[in-house]
Design an enzyme around this catalytic site. Structure first.
Site, PDB file in Angstrom:
ATOM      1  N   PHE A 125     -64.334-100.512  18.391  1.00  0.00           N
ATOM      2  CA  PHE A 125     -65.310 -99.711  19.123  1.00  0.00           C
ATOM      3  C   PHE A 125     -66.611 -99.699  18.319  1.00  0.00           C
ATOM      4  O   PHE A 125     -66.587 -99.518  17.103  1.00  0.00           O
ATOM      5  CB  PHE A 125     -64.752 -98.293  19.290  1.00  0.00           C
ATOM      6  CG  PHE A 125     -65.523 -97.450  20.255  1.00  0.00           C
ATOM      7  CD1 PHE A 125     -65.455 -97.680  21.625  1.00  0.00           C
ATOM      8  CD2 PHE A 125     -66.310 -96.406  19.796  1.00  0.00           C
ATOM      9  CE1 PHE A 125     -66.168 -96.882  22.512  1.00  0.00           C
ATOM     10  CE2 PHE A 125     -67.020 -95.603  20.688  1.00  0.00           C
ATOM     11  CZ  PHE A 125     -66.949 -95.838  22.042  1.00  0.00           C
ATOM     12  N   ASP A 196     -57.873 -96.826  13.684  1.00  0.00           N
ATOM     13  CA  ASP A 196     -58.439 -95.881  14.643  1.00  0.00           C
ATOM     14  C   ASP A 196     -57.454 -95.766  15.804  1.00  0.00           C
ATOM     15  O   ASP A 196     -57.145 -96.763  16.476  1.00  0.00           O
ATOM     16  CB  ASP A 196     -59.817 -96.383  15.107  1.00  0.00           C
ATOM     17  CG  ASP A 196     -60.537 -95.350  15.975  1.00  0.00           C
ATOM     18  OD1 ASP A 196     -59.850 -94.559  16.666  1.00  0.00           O
ATOM     19  OD2 ASP A 196     -61.781 -95.344  15.980  1.00  0.00           O
ATOM     20  N   LYS A 222     -59.191 -87.467  24.232  1.00  0.00           N
ATOM     21  CA  LYS A 222     -58.649 -88.504  25.122  1.00  0.00           C
ATOM     22  C   LYS A 222     -57.222 -88.117  25.508  1.00  0.00           C
ATOM     23  O   LYS A 222     -57.028 -87.148  26.234  1.00  0.00           O
ATOM     24  CB  LYS A 222     -58.779 -89.861  24.446  1.00  0.00           C
ATOM     25  CG  LYS A 222     -60.263 -90.267  24.305  1.00  0.00           C
ATOM     26  CD  LYS A 222     -60.497 -91.521  23.499  1.00  0.00           C
ATOM     27  CE  LYS A 222     -61.995 -91.852  23.479  1.00  0.00           C
ATOM     28  NZ  LYS A 222     -62.348 -92.842  22.454  1.00  0.00           N
ATOM     29  N   ARG A 374     -61.990-100.275  34.233  1.00  0.00           N
ATOM     30  CA  ARG A 374     -60.936 -99.783  33.353  1.00  0.00           C
ATOM     31  C   ARG A 374     -60.190 -98.633  34.018  1.00  0.00           C
ATOM     32  O   ARG A 374     -60.795 -97.712  34.548  1.00  0.00           O
ATOM     33  CB  ARG A 374     -61.604 -99.321  32.060  1.00  0.00           C
ATOM     34  CG  ARG A 374     -60.669 -99.051  30.922  1.00  0.00           C
ATOM     35  CD  ARG A 374     -61.451 -98.858  29.647  1.00  0.00           C
ATOM     36  NE  ARG A 374     -62.170 -97.588  29.638  1.00  0.00           N
ATOM     37  CZ  ARG A 374     -62.491 -96.914  28.529  1.00  0.00           C
ATOM     38  NH1 ARG A 374     -62.182 -97.423  27.344  1.00  0.00           N
ATOM     39  NH2 ARG A 374     -63.143 -95.782  28.591  1.00  0.00           N
TER      40      ARG A 374
HETATM   41  C1  LIG Z   1     -63.649 -92.842  21.886  1.00  0.00           C
HETATM   42  C2  LIG Z   1     -63.691 -93.561  20.591  1.00  0.00           C
HETATM   43  C3  LIG Z   1     -64.452 -93.082  19.521  1.00  0.00           C
HETATM   44  C4  LIG Z   1     -65.359 -91.916  19.735  1.00  0.00           C
HETATM   45  O1  LIG Z   1     -65.891 -91.412  18.571  1.00  0.00           O
HETATM   46  P1  LIG Z   1     -66.692 -90.030  18.616  1.00  0.00           P
HETATM   47  O2  LIG Z   1     -67.176 -89.859  17.252  1.00  0.00           O
HETATM   48  O3  LIG Z   1     -65.720 -89.003  19.092  1.00  0.00           O
HETATM   49  O4  LIG Z   1     -67.786 -90.163  19.622  1.00  0.00           O
HETATM   50  C5  LIG Z   1     -64.360 -93.738  18.300  1.00  0.00           C
HETATM   51  N1  LIG Z   1     -63.578 -94.830  18.152  1.00  0.00           N
HETATM   52  C6  LIG Z   1     -62.862 -95.327  19.181  1.00  0.00           C
HETATM   53  C7  LIG Z   1     -62.008 -96.520  18.974  1.00  0.00           C
HETATM   54  C8  LIG Z   1     -62.914 -94.719  20.430  1.00  0.00           C
HETATM   55  O5  LIG Z   1     -62.224 -95.230  21.452  1.00  0.00           O
END
Ligand SMILES: *Cc1c(COP(=O)(O)O)cnc(C)c1O
Length: 415
Positions: A125, A196, A222, A374
């Protein structure tokens, strides 16, 4: 051929079917976006109202002790630990996932002095990669972020790699990494791992300690259903807790916050030093909502959640291919459910307006650039009949060409 009656039969036999009652779900909406923002548990409103009225309103600052507000980051962390194969004192709730990536990465790099490379993949991400770029700049560019295709990770591991930083589930395609194998490969090269779990925690059983993972982070809003902007979590394996340090020296990470020493000293002691990953005052209302979200997992068999998640995804793929052949939708996710997270994605060059038209017809998924539609399948509240209905409405959108309407092409701020 799969029919609506088949879907009803699957719902009738679903051991998790009763869990849907625990959530607020608008009648006309089929919600396939629990991977972006989990649904509201019915218990959350009363829980948060109680913290506001009975605790904050009545006991004011006494609540930090009387209602153990100060212990919430650890107490909620322990509930997350149970879902991700960690010990209770290895997880704490704090800050956002982005910030926790930064803290974990700094800790991991300082445990591997002399190694230069932060290795990640193109399925990560963006915020994770941005945090790595920012940290490398802060550390005078002595480190380099190398981003390779997912299948190139093993070849890129060498004795210059300090950290392998990966997101287990690709947010676009849902492709699932083999956490255990990649962690072993990283360790064989002398590197540490940061996983992550944004699209893993609460979606299927995760086994951090069984995989010998070093660090992990993840989202509260989530699959954990903690509400918009819920605080995130961070996992530090017990073996690193005494040595790990993070650069944001806040008073909540101090060994004695209420001694008000002028010098920082990180939290010490077995089972306590995870607290050094805290920074500032914990967000109590958000933690209460997250705790209510986690309480929905009480008594839930995560192996059953995984079985249903795969079955929902398999059904969606089968129905799209059965009902929508020739409409230009191509599967972007692994066909093998064991290699997917709890989402299925299809590509289409007109993906954005198609998703807008589908949302207008009450099926809420989302769009990820450049061409990904998605669909998240949250086993706690999505039914097999919802999958059927979602595909029927998608068929109407494609056959009637709703998506050609100009209003569906206008990009909103959040996609
Ligand atoms: C949703 C998501 C985030 C979001 O990070 P925030 O700091 O909460 O905005 C980070 N990494 C991944 C892989 C995600 O899917």
């Amino acid at each position: 051929m799969t029919s609506l009656a088949d879907c009803w039969a699957m719902d009738a036999q679903d051991p998790l079917a009763a869990l849907r009652e625990r959530f607020v779900l608008p009648d006309a909406m089929i919600y396939l976006d629990g991977n972006s923002l989990g649904a509201l548990p019915k218990a959350t409103e009363a829980r948060v109202r109680d913290v506001i009225a009975a605790q904050w309103g009545k006991d004011l600052i006494k609540s930090w002790n009387q209602h153990d507000w100060i212990g919430l980051p650890r107490r909620v962390g322990a509930k997350i630990a149970a879902l991700i194969g960690a010990r209770p004192h290895e997880v704490v709730v704090a800050d956002s996932t982005s910030l926790n990536v930064f803290k974990a990465l700094h800790a991991a790099l300082s445990l591997r002095p002399g190694r230069r490379v932060i290795l990640s993949d193109e399925g990560n991400f963006p915020t994770d990669l941005y945090m790595a770029q920012g940290l490398a700049e802060l550390l005078d560019d002595k480190h380099e972020l190398i981003v390779v295709p997912p299948e190139g990770i093993a070849d890129a591991l060498n004795d210059d790699v300090a950290v392998l930083m990966l997101t287990e589930i690709d947010y676009r395609t849902g492709r699932k990494h083999d956490m255990k194998a990649l962690t072993a490969a990283a360790h064989a090269a002398g590197a540490l791992t940061i996983w992550d779990l944004a699209h893993s925690a609460g979606a299927f059983p995760v086994d951090l300690n069984g995989s010998d993972a070093d660090f992990a982070v993840g989202c509260g809003y989530k699959y954990l259903n903690g509400g918009p902007g819920a605080p995130a979590f961070i996992f530090i394996a017990e073996r690193w807790q005494q040595a790990a340090s993070q650069p944001l020296f806040g008073w909540m990470g101090h060994d004695a916050p209420f001694a008000f020493d002028l010098d920082y000293r990180p939290r010490q002691g077995p089972g306590e030093s995870i607290d050094r990953f805290l920074v500032g005052t914990p967000p109590i209302l958000s933690l209460a909502a997250l705790e209510a979200g986690l309480d929905q997992f009480a008594g839930v068999d995560m192996a059953e959640v995984r079985r249903k998640s795969i079955a929902l995804g398999d059904l969606f793929i089968a129905l799209v291919e059965q009902e929508l052949a020739g409409h230009g939708l191509t599967l972007a996710s692994p066909r093998d459910g064991n290699r997917r997270g709890s989402q299925v994605s299809f590509r289409h060059p007109e993906g954005y307006p198609i998703m807008q038209a589908l949302i207008a017809r009450g099926v809420v998924g989302d769009f990820r650039a450049p061409d990904i539609l998605r669909f998240g399948f949250t086993p706690l509240y999505v039914r097999y009949q919802d999958v059927w209905e979602a595909v029927q409405r998608l068929r109407v959108v494609m056959v009637e060409q709703d998506w050609q309407r100009p209003e569906y092409r206008r990009r909103a701020a959040v996609t």
